[in-house]
Design an enzyme around this catalytic site. Structure first.
Site, short mmCIF file in Angstrom:
data_model
loop_
_atom_site.label_atom_id
_atom_site.label_comp_id
_atom_site.label_asym_id
_atom_site.label_seq_id
_atom_site.Cartn_x
_atom_site.Cartn_y
_atom_site.Cartn_z
N GLY A 69 0.82 -1.21 0.00
CA GLY A 69 0.00 0.00 0.00
C GLY A 69 0.85 1.26 0.00
CB THR A 70 3.94 2.18 1.83
OG1 THR A 70 3.37 1.94 3.12
CG2 THR A 70 4.87 3.38 1.89
CG ASN A 153 -5.07 4.27 8.96
OD1 ASN A 153 -5.47 5.20 8.26
ND2 ASN A 153 -4.03 4.38 9.74
CD GLN A 181 -6.91 -0.49 7.40
OE1 GLN A 181 -7.69 -1.40 7.68
NE2 GLN A 181 -5.63 -0.51 7.77
CB SER A 201 -2.04 -3.08 1.14
OG SER A 201 -1.08 -3.84 1.84
CG HIS A 203 -0.06 -6.46 5.03
ND1 HIS A 203 -0.11 -6.15 6.36
CD2 HIS A 203 0.23 -5.31 4.39
CE1 HIS A 203 0.14 -4.86 6.52
NE2 HIS A 203 0.35 -4.32 5.33
CB CYS A 326 1.53 3.06 10.20
SG CYS A 326 0.58 1.83 9.33
#
Ligand code: PLP
Length: 384
Positions: A69-70, A153, A181, A201, A203, A326
Site C-alpha cells: 500500500g505504501t 485506518n 483498509q 495492499s 496483507h 504504522c
C-alpha cells in the site's frame, strides 16, 4: 488470544498460500525470461493481473503491482502530480484530507519539499468525514491531484468517495483514493466509484505482507518512481513478485464485499460497541456511528492512556492497537483524532479494535468484558 488487530495485518489464508506456492518453488521463473519457466511465470502474472482487474472492475493494463500500500500511495501521489506538472507547469498544488495515512501525507510533503508544490489539507468533521463542500472549498485551478482515503485506518470512517471523485471529475482534476483498509469490506468497483487511481495492499486481506497494487485509469499519466528494466509497462521497474501478485488476486477473489459477511460483521461490531459503551463509564466511540468499516470499533477512554489499556488488555488475552500500528511506539496523540477535534489529552487514550471476517460474537463478548476490566484497572491503579 483474541486477535482484534486485523487492520494492522492478517494471517495468510490457506487458499492464498496454496495458490502462490508453485511460484515460490517449482515454477519459479522470471516473467521476462524467454524460456518455458519464464513463460509460465508471465502467464501466472497475467492471470493475477486479470483477477485483480476483475475485482476492481477495470482493465488488466490499468493495474500496476507494487510492494504494498505504501508504494502504491507513493506512486499515485508523486507519480500523478509530477506527470501533470511536467505537462502543465502551472499545476502545482495537491489536495489531501486531514486524516490520510502517512504514505499519502508524506508523499505530498515530499512534493512540497522538493518539487515546489503547495499542499492543501481538506478538514474533516467530528466523525472524520470530508464533506463535498469542504473539498470544493480547497480546489483551485492549479490543483494537480486530489487524494482522499476510502476508509480510515484508525477510526474506520468511510468517505463519500463517489461524490468526492465526481466533484473532481467535473473540474478535470484526477482523484486518487487509498483503499487499503476498505479492500475486503467495501465495493472496489473503480467505475462505480469514479476514481482515477486506487491503492490496495495484500496483507490486510489474507495475502502476505509486501505486495499491493495501484489502479490507474487508462490514459492517466504517471511518472514512475522506480527506474530500470521497464516492467509493469514502465510504471514500476523491478522483477515482478509473481507469487505476491498471485496471492493478491487470490485474496481479492475470496472476498465478496457488500455480501452477507460484511453485514454480519457490522452487526457484531455494533453489539461490541454497545457493550463497551454500556460497560465502561466515560467511554467514547470515535469515528462515524454508521459510515464506518464493518471491521473497526475505536474508542477513547478518558483518564487512561491508550498504551496502558493496550498492555492491560494483552495481559487479559486481547490483542488490539492503541492507534495506528504504522505510528506504533509513539504515545503521542493521533493526528487523525486531533483533526476530528478530539482534545489531545483524550486522543492519547485511543484504542482500536479491528476484526477479520471470522470473528465471533462470543469472542467480542469476552473482549468487551476484558475492556471493562482493563480500563477499570488502569483507572484504579492510576497507570498512565
Ligand atoms: N494506507 C492505509 C490506510 C493503511 O492502513 C496502510 C497500512 O496500515 C497503508 C496505507 C500502508 O500499506 P502497506 O502496509 O501495505 O505498506
Amino acid at each position: 488470544m483474541i486477535f482484534l488487530d486485523a487492520a494492522a495485518t492478517t494471517p495468510v489464508r490457506r487458499e492464498v498460500l496454496e495458490a502462490m506456492w508453485p511460484y515460490l518453488t517449482g515454477d519459479f521463473g522470471n516473467p521476462s525470461s524467454h524460456h518455458s519457466l519464464g513463460e509460465s511465470a508471465a502467464a501466472a502474472l497475467a492471470n493475477a493481473r486479470a483477477g485483480t482487474a476483475a475485482a476492481l472492475n477495470c482493465r488488466p493494463a490499468e493495474i500496476t503491482f507494487t510492494s504494498g500500500g505504501t508504494e502504491a500511495d507513493n506512486l499515485a501521489v508523486k507519480g500523478m502530480a509530477l506527470a501533470r506538472q511536467a505537462a502543465e507547469p502551472g499545476l502545482n498544488r495537491v489536495v489531501i484530507s486531514a486524516v490520510e495515512h502517512p504514505a499519502v501525507e508524506e508523499s505530498a510533503r515530499y512534493l512540497e519539499r522538493f518539487h515546489g508544490f503547495a499542499v492543501d489539507i481538506v478538514p474533516v468533521d467530528g466523525f472524520g468525514q470530508v464533506t463535498p463542500e469542504a473539498l470544493a472549498a480547497v480546489l483551485r485551478p492549479e490543483t494537480a491531484l486530489v487524494s482522499i482515503m476510502y476508509a480510515n485506518n484508525e477510526v474506520g470512517t468511510v468517505q463519500p468517495i463517489r461524490q468526492l471523485a465526481g466533484l473532481c471529475r467535473d473540474r478535470g482534476i484526477p482523484f486518487h483514493t487509498d483503499a487499503v483498509q476498505a479492500a475486503g469490506w467495501l465495493p472496489l468497483d473503480t467505475k462505480l466509484l469514479g476514481v482515477d487511481a486506487m491503492s490496495i495492499s495484500g496483507h490486510k486481506l489474507g495475502a502476505p505482507k509486501g505486495n499491493g497494487a495501484l489502479y490507474v485509469r487508462s490514459r492517466t499519466r504517471v511518472e514512475p518512481l522506480l527506474h530500470g528494466g521497464g516492467q509493469e509497462r514502465g510504471r514500476r521497474s523491478g522483477t515482478e513478485n509473481v507469487a505476491g501478485a498471485v496471492a493478491l488476486a487470490t485474496a481479492l477473489g475470496l472476498v465478496r464485499p457488500g455480501q452477507g459477511f460484511a453485514v454480519h460483521v457490522a452487526a457484531l461490531r455494533d453489539g461490541f460497541i454497545r457493550e463497551v459503551l454500556a460497560g465502561v463509564p466515560g467511554a467514547q466511540l470515535t469515528g462515524h456511528p454508521t459510515d464506518r468499516l464493518p471491521s473497526v470499533a475505536s474508542f477513547c477512554f478518558p483518564g487512561t492512556s491508550g498504551e496502558s489499556v493496550l498492555l492491560e488488555l494483552e495481559r487479559q488475552g486481547v490483542v488490539c492497537s492503541s492507534g495506528s500500528a504504522c505510528a506504533a511506539g509513539s504515545d503521542a496523540a493521533s493526528p487523525v483524532l486531533l483533526a476530528m477535534g478530539v482534545p489531545a489529552e483524550v486522543a492519547q487514550t485511543a484504542v482500536r479494535f479491528s476484526f477479520d471476517a471470522a470473528v465471533t460474537a462470543a469472542e467480542l463478548h469476552e473482549a468487551a468484558a476484558a475492556v471493562r476490566n482493563a480500563v477499570g484497572s488502569v483507572l484504579t491503579l492510576g497507570i498512565r
